[in-house]
Design a protein around this motif. Structure first.
Motif, mmCIF file in Angstrom:
data_model
loop_
_atom_site.group_PDB
_atom_site.id
_atom_site.type_symbol
_atom_site.label_atom_id
_atom_site.label_comp_id
_atom_site.label_asym_id
_atom_site.label_seq_id
_atom_site.Cartn_x
_atom_site.Cartn_y
_atom_site.Cartn_z
ATOM 1 N N SER A 1 0.822 -1.208 0.000
ATOM 2 C CA SER A 1 0.000 0.000 0.000
ATOM 3 C C SER A 1 0.856 1.257 0.000
ATOM 4 C CB SER A 1 -0.924 0.002 1.224
ATOM 5 O OG SER A 1 -1.864 -1.047 1.145
ATOM 6 N N ALA A 2 2.051 1.159 0.582
ATOM 7 C CA ALA A 2 2.964 2.301 0.624
ATOM 8 C C ALA A 2 3.739 2.463 -0.682
ATOM 9 C CB ALA A 2 3.941 2.150 1.790
ATOM 10 N N GLY A 3 3.670 1.452 -1.566
ATOM 11 C CA GLY A 3 4.329 1.548 -2.855
ATOM 12 C C GLY A 3 5.487 0.606 -3.071
ATOM 13 N N ALA A 4 5.683 -0.352 -2.161
ATOM 14 C CA ALA A 4 6.815 -1.276 -2.285
ATOM 15 C C ALA A 4 6.611 -2.251 -3.435
ATOM 16 C CB ALA A 4 7.017 -2.046 -0.983
ATOM 17 N N ASP A 5 7.725 -2.576 -4.090
ATOM 18 C CA ASP A 5 7.740 -3.587 -5.155
ATOM 19 C C ASP A 5 8.370 -4.895 -4.679
ATOM 20 O OD1 ASP A 5 7.006 -1.640 -7.339
ATOM 21 O OD2 ASP A 5 8.939 -0.787 -6.756
ATOM 22 N N LEU A 6 9.256 -4.805 -3.684
ATOM 23 C CA LEU A 6 10.021 -5.949 -3.191
ATOM 24 C C LEU A 6 9.711 -6.192 -1.725
ATOM 25 C CD1 LEU A 6 13.530 -4.858 -4.574
ATOM 26 C CD2 LEU A 6 11.718 -6.089 -5.795
ATOM 27 N N ILE A 7 9.715 -7.457 -1.341
ATOM 28 C CA ILE A 7 9.520 -7.848 0.055
ATOM 29 C C ILE A 7 10.714 -8.694 0.466
ATOM 30 C CG2 ILE A 7 8.169 -9.282 1.624
ATOM 31 C CD1 ILE A 7 6.861 -6.600 1.029
ATOM 32 N N VAL A 8 11.500 -8.190 1.419
ATOM 33 C CA VAL A 8 12.718 -8.855 1.860
ATOM 34 C C VAL A 8 12.545 -9.313 3.303
ATOM 35 C CG1 VAL A 8 15.220 -8.664 2.063
ATOM 36 C CG2 VAL A 8 14.004 -7.285 0.351
ATOM 37 N N SER A 9 12.868 -10.573 3.559
ATOM 38 C CA SER A 9 12.687 -11.146 4.894
ATOM 39 C C SER A 9 13.981 -11.783 5.383
ATOM 40 C CB SER A 9 11.578 -12.209 4.875
ATOM 41 O OG SER A 9 10.356 -11.662 4.443
ATOM 42 N N PRO A 10 14.167 -11.870 6.709
ATOM 43 C CA PRO A 10 15.348 -12.535 7.233
ATOM 44 C C PRO A 10 15.221 -14.050 7.272
ATOM 45 C CG PRO A 10 14.054 -11.654 9.026
ATOM 46 C CD PRO A 10 13.375 -11.218 7.757
ATOM 47 N N ASP A 11 13.993 -14.557 7.036
ATOM 48 C CA ASP A 11 13.741 -15.993 7.136
ATOM 49 C C ASP A 11 12.897 -16.459 5.957
ATOM 50 O OD1 ASP A 11 11.402 -14.703 7.779
ATOM 51 O OD2 ASP A 11 10.870 -16.047 9.434
ATOM 52 N N THR A 12 12.671 -17.760 5.913
ATOM 53 C CA THR A 12 11.828 -18.343 4.869
ATOM 54 C C THR A 12 10.430 -18.532 5.441
ATOM 55 O OG1 THR A 12 13.717 -19.499 3.900
ATOM 56 C CG2 THR A 12 11.535 -20.278 3.277
ATOM 57 N N ASN A 13 9.594 -17.541 5.237
ATOM 58 C CA ASN A 13 8.225 -17.546 5.732
ATOM 59 C C ASN A 13 7.297 -17.748 4.533
ATOM 60 O OD1 ASN A 13 5.570 -16.706 6.549
ATOM 61 N ND2 ASN A 13 6.477 -15.675 8.318
ATOM 62 N N ILE A 14 6.698 -18.927 4.451
ATOM 63 C CA ILE A 14 5.871 -19.274 3.291
ATOM 64 C C ILE A 14 4.696 -18.320 3.136
ATOM 65 C CG2 ILE A 14 4.535 -21.106 2.197
ATOM 66 C CD1 ILE A 14 7.576 -21.611 2.448
#
Length: 207
Positions: free
Chosen positions: A81-94
């Motif tokens: 909603s804020a305009g992000a294109d990428l989602i980066v995580s520190p873990d593997t969250n399905i």
């Protein structure tokens, strides 16, 4: 280099952990002008969604904007909603991977083992954040890279800087997440620009 084509390479992702909305546009401009390929604002930064929105407004047509340290599907939706294109995580969250894909974003789940890597791939991710990359090292990345599909990239994060970026890229990394080697809270846009120029030159030379 590995067999992955440029279309499966993310390039250099600036990680602006700790940045504030008041400084993010100036820093973002320096990064874009010096050829950094994407900008990430970790969600444990001050007012991160506002910073993401500002980056997306000013630079979203020039480079992808991402949210980092994303731990839930709700976080992913708010980042979108804020305009992000990428989602980066520190873990593997399905669930986070699924939410990012459903919202039309590119997920970067964190992986440290082949088991996590293939779990992320089966969930639909094609860009994997090798974290913490120092724990596996370049030889470990090569071993994981050798068994992954050609359209899946690994991006080392954690300890990547001017001294070793070229080695990671030459070993087959699709890019790298650049944190304190590029930006530290309180740095000026000019300081960031100098570091970004050096790191972008390494990228260009290694390609």
């Amino acid at each position: 280099m590995d067999s992955a084509s440029d279309t499966t390479r993310s390039g250099l992702i600036a990680i602006l952990r700790g940045i504030t909305p008041a400084e993010v546009v100036a820093v973002g401009a320096a990064l874009v002008e010096e050829g950094v390929h994407a900008i990430e604002v970790p969600l444990n930064s001050p007012d991160p969604y506002h910073s993401i929105e500002l980056l997306a407004t000013h630079f979203g047509k020039l480079c992808p904007i991402g949210a980092g340290t994303v731990l839930s599907a709700d976080d992913a939706a708010r980042a979108r909603s804020a305009g992000a294109d990428l989602i980066v995580s520190p873990d593997t969250n399905i669930e986070v991977i699924a939410a990012a894909l459903a919202l039309g974003m590119r997920p970067y789940p964190g992986v440290a083992t082949p088991t996590e890597a293939f779990g992320a791939v089966r969930a639909g991710a094609r860009s994997l954040k090798l974290f913490p990359s120092g724990a596996l090292g370049i030889s470990g990345m090569r071993a994981v890279r050798a068994v992954l599909p050609d359209d899946v990239e690994l991006l080392p994060v954690g300890g990547v800087d001017e001294s070793n970026l070229g080695d990671w890229l030459a070993a087959g990394a699709g890019g790298a997440g650049l944190g304190t080697s590029l930006y530290r809270p309180g740095d000026t846009a000019d300081q960031v620009r100098v570091r970004a120029r050096r790191l972008s030159n390494i990228w260009a030379a290694t390609r």
